[in-house]
Design a protein around this motif. Structure first.
Motif, PDB file in Angstrom:
ATOM      1  N   ARG A 178       0.824  -1.204   0.000  1.00  0.00           N
ATOM      2  CA  ARG A 178       0.000   0.000   0.000  1.00  0.00           C
ATOM      3  C   ARG A 178       0.867   1.267   0.000  1.00  0.00           C
ATOM      4  N   ALA A 179       1.953   1.249   0.753  1.00  0.00           N
ATOM      5  CA  ALA A 179       2.849   2.403   0.749  1.00  0.00           C
ATOM      6  C   ALA A 179       3.478   2.588  -0.627  1.00  0.00           C
ATOM      7  N   ILE A 180       3.938   1.491  -1.223  1.00  0.00           N
ATOM      8  CA  ILE A 180       4.622   1.565  -2.516  1.00  0.00           C
ATOM      9  C   ILE A 180       3.682   2.026  -3.614  1.00  0.00           C
ATOM     10  N   GLU A 181       2.488   1.409  -3.693  1.00  0.00           N
ATOM     11  CA  GLU A 181       1.615   1.699  -4.827  1.00  0.00           C
ATOM     12  C   GLU A 181       0.962   3.074  -4.738  1.00  0.00           C
ATOM     13  N   ASN A 182       1.016   3.675  -3.544  1.00  0.00           N
ATOM     14  CA  ASN A 182       0.460   5.026  -3.381  1.00  0.00           C
ATOM     15  C   ASN A 182       1.529   6.080  -3.109  1.00  0.00           C
ATOM     16  N   LEU A 183       2.792   5.652  -3.067  1.00  0.00           N
ATOM     17  CA  LEU A 183       3.905   6.559  -2.763  1.00  0.00           C
ATOM     18  C   LEU A 183       3.582   7.415  -1.536  1.00  0.00           C
ATOM     19  N   THR A 184       3.110   6.732  -0.497  1.00  0.00           N
ATOM     20  CA  THR A 184       2.620   7.417   0.706  1.00  0.00           C
ATOM     21  C   THR A 184       3.130   6.720   1.963  1.00  0.00           C
ATOM     22  N   PRO A 185       3.670   7.454   2.942  1.00  0.00           N
ATOM     23  CA  PRO A 185       4.115   6.839   4.195  1.00  0.00           C
ATOM     24  C   PRO A 185       2.953   6.155   4.919  1.00  0.00           C
ATOM     25  N   LEU A 186       3.283   5.164   5.733  1.00  0.00           N
ATOM     26  CA  LEU A 186       2.249   4.392   6.417  1.00  0.00           C
ATOM     27  C   LEU A 186       2.743   3.992   7.798  1.00  0.00           C
ATOM     28  N   VAL A 187       1.874   4.140   8.795  1.00  0.00           N
ATOM     29  CA  VAL A 187       2.148   3.673  10.154  1.00  0.00           C
ATOM     30  C   VAL A 187       1.178   2.539  10.457  1.00  0.00           C
ATOM     31  N   LEU A 188       1.721   1.362  10.737  1.00  0.00           N
ATOM     32  CA  LEU A 188       0.911   0.184  11.066  1.00  0.00           C
ATOM     33  C   LEU A 188       1.168  -0.183  12.514  1.00  0.00           C
ATOM     34  N   CYS A 189       0.114  -0.164  13.336  1.00  0.00           N
ATOM     35  CA  CYS A 189       0.255  -0.545  14.742  1.00  0.00           C
ATOM     36  C   CYS A 189      -0.569  -1.792  15.031  1.00  0.00           C
ATOM     37  N   ASN A 190       0.118  -2.873  15.344  1.00  0.00           N
ATOM     38  CA  ASN A 190      -0.528  -4.132  15.698  1.00  0.00           C
ATOM     39  C   ASN A 190      -0.288  -4.420  17.181  1.00  0.00           C
ATOM     40  N   ARG A 191      -1.135  -5.209  17.770  1.00  0.00           N
ATOM     41  CA  ARG A 191      -0.999  -5.557  19.176  1.00  0.00           C
ATOM     42  C   ARG A 191      -0.270  -6.891  19.352  1.00  0.00           C
ATOM     43  N   ILE A 192      -0.009  -7.260  20.587  1.00  0.00           N
ATOM     44  CA  ILE A 192       0.509  -8.571  20.930  1.00  0.00           C
ATOM     45  C   ILE A 192      -0.436  -9.201  21.954  1.00  0.00           C
ATOM     46  N   GLY A 193      -0.088 -10.387  22.436  1.00  0.00           N
ATOM     47  CA  GLY A 193      -0.886 -11.059  23.455  1.00  0.00           C
ATOM     48  C   GLY A 193      -1.799 -12.123  22.883  1.00  0.00           C
ATOM     49  N   GLU A 194      -2.586 -12.722  23.745  1.00  0.00           N
ATOM     50  CA  GLU A 194      -3.495 -13.792  23.356  1.00  0.00           C
ATOM     51  C   GLU A 194      -4.856 -13.579  23.999  1.00  0.00           C
ATOM     52  N   GLU A 195      -5.894 -13.996  23.288  1.00  0.00           N
ATOM     53  CA  GLU A 195      -7.254 -14.005  23.831  1.00  0.00           C
ATOM     54  C   GLU A 195      -7.928 -15.301  23.411  1.00  0.00           C
ATOM     55  N   SER A 196      -8.893 -15.745  24.213  1.00  0.00           N
ATOM     56  CA  SER A 196      -9.559 -17.005  23.915  1.00  0.00           C
ATOM     57  C   SER A 196     -11.044 -16.947  24.217  1.00  0.00           C
ATOM     58  N   LEU A 197     -11.792 -17.662  23.397  1.00  0.00           N
ATOM     59  CA  LEU A 197     -13.184 -17.992  23.648  1.00  0.00           C
ATOM     60  C   LEU A 197     -13.284 -19.515  23.604  1.00  0.00           C
ATOM     61  N   PRO A 198     -14.378 -20.107  24.073  1.00  0.00           N
ATOM     62  CA  PRO A 198     -14.484 -21.573  24.047  1.00  0.00           C
ATOM     63  C   PRO A 198     -14.234 -22.189  22.666  1.00  0.00           C
ATOM     64  N   ASP A 199     -14.594 -21.472  21.615  1.00  0.00           N
ATOM     65  CA  ASP A 199     -14.444 -22.031  20.264  1.00  0.00           C
ATOM     66  C   ASP A 199     -13.458 -21.250  19.392  1.00  0.00           C
ATOM     67  N   MET A 200     -12.633 -20.386  20.028  1.00  0.00           N
ATOM     68  CA  MET A 200     -11.742 -19.557  19.218  1.00  0.00           C
ATOM     69  C   MET A 200     -10.557 -19.070  20.044  1.00  0.00           C
ATOM     70  N   ASP A 201      -9.371 -19.154  19.458  1.00  0.00           N
ATOM     71  CA  ASP A 201      -8.157 -18.616  20.072  1.00  0.00           C
ATOM     72  C   ASP A 201      -7.537 -17.591  19.128  1.00  0.00           C
ATOM     73  N   ALA A 202      -7.000 -16.539  19.682  1.00  0.00           N
ATOM     74  CA  ALA A 202      -6.345 -15.505  18.884  1.00  0.00           C
ATOM     75  C   ALA A 202      -4.989 -15.186  19.505  1.00  0.00           C
ATOM     76  N   LYS A 203      -3.946 -15.266  18.682  1.00  0.00           N
ATOM     77  CA  LYS A 203      -2.592 -14.924  19.101  1.00  0.00           C
ATOM     78  C   LYS A 203      -2.090 -13.813  18.182  1.00  0.00           C
ATOM     79  N   PHE A 204      -1.745 -12.684  18.770  1.00  0.00           N
ATOM     80  CA  PHE A 204      -1.439 -11.495  17.988  1.00  0.00           C
ATOM     81  C   PHE A 204       0.062 -11.335  17.812  1.00  0.00           C
TER      82      PHE A 204
END
Length: 255
Positions: A178-204
């Motif tokens: 996206r930065a390259i094709e638009n010649l535009t700076p980009l800030v991407l902020c992702n999280r860390i950690g883990e969360e769970s539900l009985p039928d779903m797990d998420a690891k960031f």
């Protein structure tokens, strides 16, 4: 422009998340700070009733009001994520505050199948102007759709800010495109950690990044570690590269 991301383990406790944000701002000054998607409340909710317990109105809600105060105290712009409620509906929302003022909000347009069980889809693509600089705000899966970025570019975006909660590397790689094709700076902020539900797990994953207009990484966070990234980003009103000296005129051309 001095920009920063704050990569951390978002817990289902607004006070703890807010305290962590404050502790970082005390040590790291910047003009623009980008936080993760749903950065104050966490990601996995068992149902809409559980979501309703933490959702807030914008801008009247306590979290937006507190962030406004924080942005004034540290003379910066903060882009953060929360669960928004309005007229009985819920939205995955990014809020922009700057130097004590509420600037606006962006509601996530492209929802995952899981999110569609909880949230309504946003319907408006937006950019926000701050001291003469326009920022395009997106939330995670939005980045997979090039039309979102290109439309923001046409609206005058000078930099993209992407709030995210992802576990694999695909979104990280797409951010460079996206930065390259638009010649535009980009800030991407992702999280860390883990969360769970009985039928779903998420690891960031983490791996937040700041990219320049050529897609080169100016700063990359390690995987699954709490950290802050901060650096200077060049903002240019004229987009060009080695083969095209007026990129905006070229994208405006219609067949």
């Amino acid at each position: 422009m001095k920009v920063a991301f704050l990569q951390y383990d978002v817990v289902h406790n607004k006070e703890k998340n807010f305290d962590h944000i404050v502790s970082v701002l005390r040590q790291q000054r910047c003009e623009l700070l980008v936080l993760p998607e749903l950065s104050l409340c966490g990601y996995l909710f068992s149902n809409r009733k559980a979501l309703a317990e933490c959702a807030e109105t914008v801008p009247a809600g306590i979290s937006t009001q507190r962030m406004m105060i924080l942005s004034k105290e540290y003379a910066c712009t903060i882009v953060f994520g929360l669960a928004e409620k309005e007229n009985g509906k819920f939205y995955n929302t990014a809020v922009v505050v700057s130097k004590g003022k509420y600037i606006g909000k962006y509601r996530k347009i492209h929802l995952s199948d899981f999110e569609k069980k909880l949230f309504e889809r946003g319907t408006e693509n937006l950019v926000f102007e701050l001291d003469g600089i326009k920022i395009g705000v997106q939330i995670c899966f939005d980045l997979w759709f090039p039309e979102v970025s290109r439309e923001q570019l046409r609206m005058g975006a000078d930099i993209f800010c992407v709030l995210a909660n992802f576990g694999g590397e695909t979104t990280y790689h797409i951010s460079k495109i996206r930065a390259i094709e638009n010649l535009t700076p980009l800030v991407l902020c992702n999280r860390i950690g883990e969360e769970s539900l009985p039928d779903m797990d998420a690891k960031f994953l983490g791996k937040s990044t700041i990219l320049d207009a050529s897609g080169q990484s100016l700063c990359v966070a390690p995987e699954r570690q709490k950290t802050t990234g901060c650096c200077e980003v060049s903002i240019s009103k004229t987009r060009s590269n080695i083969i095209c000296n007026n990129f905006d005129r070229e994208i405006a051309f219609h067949y």
